[in-house]
Design a protein around this motif. Sequence first.
Motif, PDB file in Angstrom:
ATOM      1  N   ASN A 188      45.370  69.195  38.074  1.00  0.00           N
ATOM      2  CA  ASN A 188      45.213  67.791  38.454  1.00  0.00           C
ATOM      3  C   ASN A 188      43.789  67.250  38.317  1.00  0.00           C
ATOM      4  OD1 ASN A 188      43.743  68.744  40.636  1.00  0.00           O
ATOM      5  ND2 ASN A 188      45.172  68.036  42.198  1.00  0.00           N
ATOM      6  N   HIS A 189      42.847  68.057  37.816  1.00  0.00           N
ATOM      7  CA  HIS A 189      41.458  67.628  37.932  1.00  0.00           C
ATOM      8  C   HIS A 189      41.048  66.550  36.942  1.00  0.00           C
ATOM      9  CE1 HIS A 189      41.320  71.088  35.115  1.00  0.00           C
ATOM     10  NE2 HIS A 189      40.370  70.417  34.520  1.00  0.00           N
ATOM     11  N   GLN A 190      41.891  66.203  35.967  1.00  0.00           N
ATOM     12  CA  GLN A 190      41.581  65.095  35.071  1.00  0.00           C
ATOM     13  C   GLN A 190      42.287  63.797  35.469  1.00  0.00           C
ATOM     14  OE1 GLN A 190      42.680  66.810  31.239  1.00  0.00           O
ATOM     15  NE2 GLN A 190      40.531  67.145  30.764  1.00  0.00           N
ATOM     16  N   VAL A 191      43.105  63.860  36.501  1.00  0.00           N
ATOM     17  CA  VAL A 191      43.935  62.708  36.852  1.00  0.00           C
ATOM     18  C   VAL A 191      43.083  61.574  37.419  1.00  0.00           C
ATOM     19  CG1 VAL A 191      45.840  61.901  38.282  1.00  0.00           C
ATOM     20  CG2 VAL A 191      45.944  64.157  37.223  1.00  0.00           C
ATOM     21  N   GLU A 192      42.155  61.901  38.292  1.00  0.00           N
ATOM     22  CA  GLU A 192      41.350  60.850  38.921  1.00  0.00           C
ATOM     23  C   GLU A 192      40.539  60.079  37.875  1.00  0.00           C
ATOM     24  OE1 GLU A 192      38.614  60.110  42.873  1.00  0.00           O
ATOM     25  OE2 GLU A 192      39.417  62.095  42.435  1.00  0.00           O
ATOM     26  N   GLN A 193      40.025  60.785  36.878  1.00  0.00           N
ATOM     27  CA  GLN A 193      39.295  60.121  35.805  1.00  0.00           C
ATOM     28  C   GLN A 193      40.206  59.145  35.052  1.00  0.00           C
ATOM     29  OE1 GLN A 193      37.554  62.837  32.989  1.00  0.00           O
ATOM     30  NE2 GLN A 193      36.857  61.214  31.621  1.00  0.00           N
ATOM     31  N   LEU A 194      41.447  59.557  34.782  1.00  0.00           N
ATOM     32  CA  LEU A 194      42.404  58.680  34.117  1.00  0.00           C
ATOM     33  C   LEU A 194      42.683  57.446  34.952  1.00  0.00           C
ATOM     34  CD1 LEU A 194      44.594  57.954  32.034  1.00  0.00           C
ATOM     35  CD2 LEU A 194      46.132  59.527  33.229  1.00  0.00           C
ATOM     36  N   LEU A 195      42.909  57.633  36.256  1.00  0.00           N
ATOM     37  CA  LEU A 195      43.219  56.504  37.121  1.00  0.00           C
ATOM     38  C   LEU A 195      42.022  55.567  37.271  1.00  0.00           C
ATOM     39  CD1 LEU A 195      45.287  58.361  39.862  1.00  0.00           C
ATOM     40  CD2 LEU A 195      46.151  56.893  38.037  1.00  0.00           C
ATOM     41  N   ASP A 196      40.828  56.132  37.345  1.00  0.00           N
ATOM     42  CA  ASP A 196      39.629  55.297  37.407  1.00  0.00           C
ATOM     43  C   ASP A 196      39.515  54.419  36.164  1.00  0.00           C
ATOM     44  OD1 ASP A 196      38.882  56.257  39.867  1.00  0.00           O
ATOM     45  OD2 ASP A 196      37.419  57.700  39.098  1.00  0.00           O
ATOM     46  N   GLY A 197      39.839  55.000  35.009  1.00  0.00           N
ATOM     47  CA  GLY A 197      39.766  54.244  33.770  1.00  0.00           C
ATOM     48  C   GLY A 197      40.766  53.106  33.713  1.00  0.00           C
ATOM     49  N   LEU A 198      41.844  53.240  34.457  1.00  0.00           N
ATOM     50  CA  LEU A 198      42.866  52.196  34.503  1.00  0.00           C
ATOM     51  C   LEU A 198      42.586  51.143  35.569  1.00  0.00           C
ATOM     52  CD1 LEU A 198      46.013  54.492  34.209  1.00  0.00           C
ATOM     53  CD2 LEU A 198      45.073  53.020  32.424  1.00  0.00           C
ATOM     54  N   GLY A 199      41.559  51.377  36.382  1.00  0.00           N
ATOM     55  CA  GLY A 199      41.270  50.449  37.469  1.00  0.00           C
ATOM     56  C   GLY A 199      42.257  50.533  38.607  1.00  0.00           C
ATOM     57  N   ALA A 200      42.919  51.684  38.775  1.00  0.00           N
ATOM     58  CA  ALA A 200      43.927  51.843  39.822  1.00  0.00           C
ATOM     59  C   ALA A 200      43.265  52.071  41.177  1.00  0.00           C
ATOM     60  CB  ALA A 200      44.845  53.015  39.492  1.00  0.00           C
ATOM     61  N   LEU A 201      43.945  51.612  42.231  1.00  0.00           N
ATOM     62  CA  LEU A 201      43.517  51.895  43.591  1.00  0.00           C
ATOM     63  C   LEU A 201      44.006  53.296  43.965  1.00  0.00           C
ATOM     64  CD1 LEU A 201      42.308  51.051  46.319  1.00  0.00           C
ATOM     65  CD2 LEU A 201      44.517  49.999  46.877  1.00  0.00           C
ATOM     66  N   VAL A 202      43.066  54.186  44.283  1.00  0.00           N
ATOM     67  CA  VAL A 202      43.394  55.588  44.529  1.00  0.00           C
ATOM     68  C   VAL A 202      43.026  55.956  45.959  1.00  0.00           C
ATOM     69  CG1 VAL A 202      43.030  57.978  43.801  1.00  0.00           C
ATOM     70  CG2 VAL A 202      42.971  56.133  42.098  1.00  0.00           C
ATOM     71  N   LEU A 203      43.992  56.473  46.710  1.00  0.00           N
ATOM     72  CA  LEU A 203      43.746  56.975  48.056  1.00  0.00           C
ATOM     73  C   LEU A 203      43.545  58.485  48.013  1.00  0.00           C
ATOM     74  CD1 LEU A 203      46.446  55.192  50.257  1.00  0.00           C
ATOM     75  CD2 LEU A 203      44.087  54.485  49.827  1.00  0.00           C
ATOM     76  N   PRO A 204      42.609  59.020  48.784  1.00  0.00           N
ATOM     77  CA  PRO A 204      42.506  60.483  48.889  1.00  0.00           C
ATOM     78  C   PRO A 204      43.812  61.075  49.403  1.00  0.00           C
ATOM     79  CG  PRO A 204      40.605  59.392  49.908  1.00  0.00           C
ATOM     80  CD  PRO A 204      41.616  58.319  49.612  1.00  0.00           C
ATOM     81  N   TRP A 205      44.134  62.256  48.930  1.00  0.00           N
ATOM     82  CA  TRP A 205      45.397  62.893  49.302  1.00  0.00           C
ATOM     83  C   TRP A 205      45.540  63.020  50.814  1.00  0.00           C
ATOM     84  CZ3 TRP A 205      50.067  63.893  47.822  1.00  0.00           C
ATOM     85  CH2 TRP A 205      50.812  64.901  48.441  1.00  0.00           C
ATOM     86  N   GLN A 206      44.477  63.434  51.497  1.00  0.00           N
ATOM     87  CA  GLN A 206      44.579  63.637  52.938  1.00  0.00           C
ATOM     88  C   GLN A 206      44.848  62.342  53.684  1.00  0.00           C
ATOM     89  OE1 GLN A 206      44.911  66.503  54.396  1.00  0.00           O
ATOM     90  NE2 GLN A 206      44.663  67.518  52.402  1.00  0.00           N
ATOM     91  N   GLN A 207      44.399  61.219  53.129  1.00  0.00           N
ATOM     92  CA  GLN A 207      44.736  59.935  53.729  1.00  0.00           C
ATOM     93  C   GLN A 207      46.164  59.537  53.385  1.00  0.00           C
ATOM     94  OE1 GLN A 207      42.185  56.667  52.604  1.00  0.00           O
ATOM     95  NE2 GLN A 207      43.494  55.135  53.580  1.00  0.00           N
ATOM     96  N   ALA A 208      46.573  59.770  52.145  1.00  0.00           N
ATOM     97  CA  ALA A 208      47.896  59.363  51.703  1.00  0.00           C
ATOM     98  C   ALA A 208      48.998  60.044  52.517  1.00  0.00           C
ATOM     99  CB  ALA A 208      48.075  59.668  50.216  1.00  0.00           C
TER     100      ALA A 208
END
Length: 381
Positions: free
Chosen positions: A36-56
Motif C-alpha cells: 500500500n505504500h504508493q497509494v497515498e502518493q496516487l491519492l495526493d496526485g488526484l487531490g483526494a481527501l485522505v483520512l489516516p487509517w486510525q482515524q477512519a
Amino acid sequence: MAHTVASCHRLLDVIGYVESDPRVQVVFTVAPDVFNHQVEQLLDGLGALVLPWQQAVRERFDLGLAAAHGGLHQLHAPLLLMAHGAGHGKRVRSGPDDGPSPADAPVYGLDAQRLTHDGRVLPAALALAHDAEVAVLRRQCPEAVGTAVVVGDPCVDRLVASLPRRPEYRRAIGLGAQQELVVVASTWGRDSGFGRWPDLLPRVTTQLPADRYRVAALLHPAIWAAHGNRQLRAWLRDCLDVGLLLPEPAEDWRVPVIAADHVIGDHGSVTAYAAAVGRRTLLLPGPEATPAPGTPQHLLALHAARLDPQQPLLPQLALAGKVDRAAVMGALTARPGDAAVLLRRTMYRLLRLPEPDRPPRTDPVPLPRPSHRHSGYGPAG
C-alpha cells in the motif's frame, strides 16, 4: 478503502457514480496491505481527501467501498465489496511460495476466510461480475449469498466505451500511423510473466524491428511496489533506451490495451481484458495453474495461442489469432454495459438516498498526458 494501487483504480471507476452528488462527501483512507505504500502518493496526485487509517476506523460512515480485504472488519459502515481485477478467477494459495493452487482450493475472494470475521458477514453488498460466481459463493460461503449483487464489470464497460477513441490514444502515446503496438502484460508473483521470464522484455525489444513495432510493458502495481521504480527502470534500462513504453502504476493501463495490436500476457487480469476487446493474444507459458472453471482466465488457458519465449517472436506474432472475443467477454461480465446502473443503484440503496434523475455515465478512459514528467509514454529513442 484504498488497499493498493490496483484496488484504487477499481474504486476510482466506481466513485464517479456518486461523487458529483452534492449530498455525498467522498473521503479515502489507505487500508492495511503489504503493497500500500504508493497509494497515498496516487491519492495526493488526484487531490483526494485522505483520512489516516486510525482515524477512519474510529468514525462512522454511511457507505464503505473496498476492492480488497485487509482490515474490513474494522470499518464502521455498510460495506460494498468488489473485485479489483477480472472477476474471481484465482484460487487460494496453500502456502507462501506463490506456487499454483490445487483444483479443489477455494476461489479467492468468494471464501469465508475473506468474507466473514468472528461469524459476521463483512459486506452488506458483494458486487459480482457473473451469475456463476453466485454459485461458487453458495458452495464456499453460503452465509454471504444474501449480500451478492451481480453488477457486471465496470472496467470492461469503460474499455468498450473507449474503443472508438483508439486513434486518439495511439497518437497520445507516440505511436506512428504504421506502427504496431505489442503490449507485454505481467501480473505479480513468482509465477507471473515478469517473475518467470525476466529476459522476455529484452528479447521482445531486440527482436522486433523498431520502425514497425513499439513495445509497452504493463507491470502489475505490486511489482513496482515490491521492487521500487528506480530498480525496475535500472533492470529495464536497455529496453527503455530503445523505446520501451513503461507506464507507471498511477497511469491508466487501459490506454495501451486499447491502443495495442498484440498482447503477450500471463494469467493476470490484463490479458483477459485485452482478449475481450479483440486484441491478438499470446499466452506466456507457466506452471499448470488451476483457474476456476468458466472464468476468463480458464478460457484463455484452454484456447489462447501459447508463446514460446525461446523461439523467434515475429513468426509467432504473425500466427497468433484472436481468442473468441464473445466467449471471453461473456465470462468477464454477465451484465455488459450495465455496471454503472447496477452499481449506482446498489450504492444509493446502502446510502439510503434516492438516486439522481440523470442516468449514470460510463466515460471513456482519459487521454494520457505525455508531457508529464512521470509518464512512461513518448517517442522512441
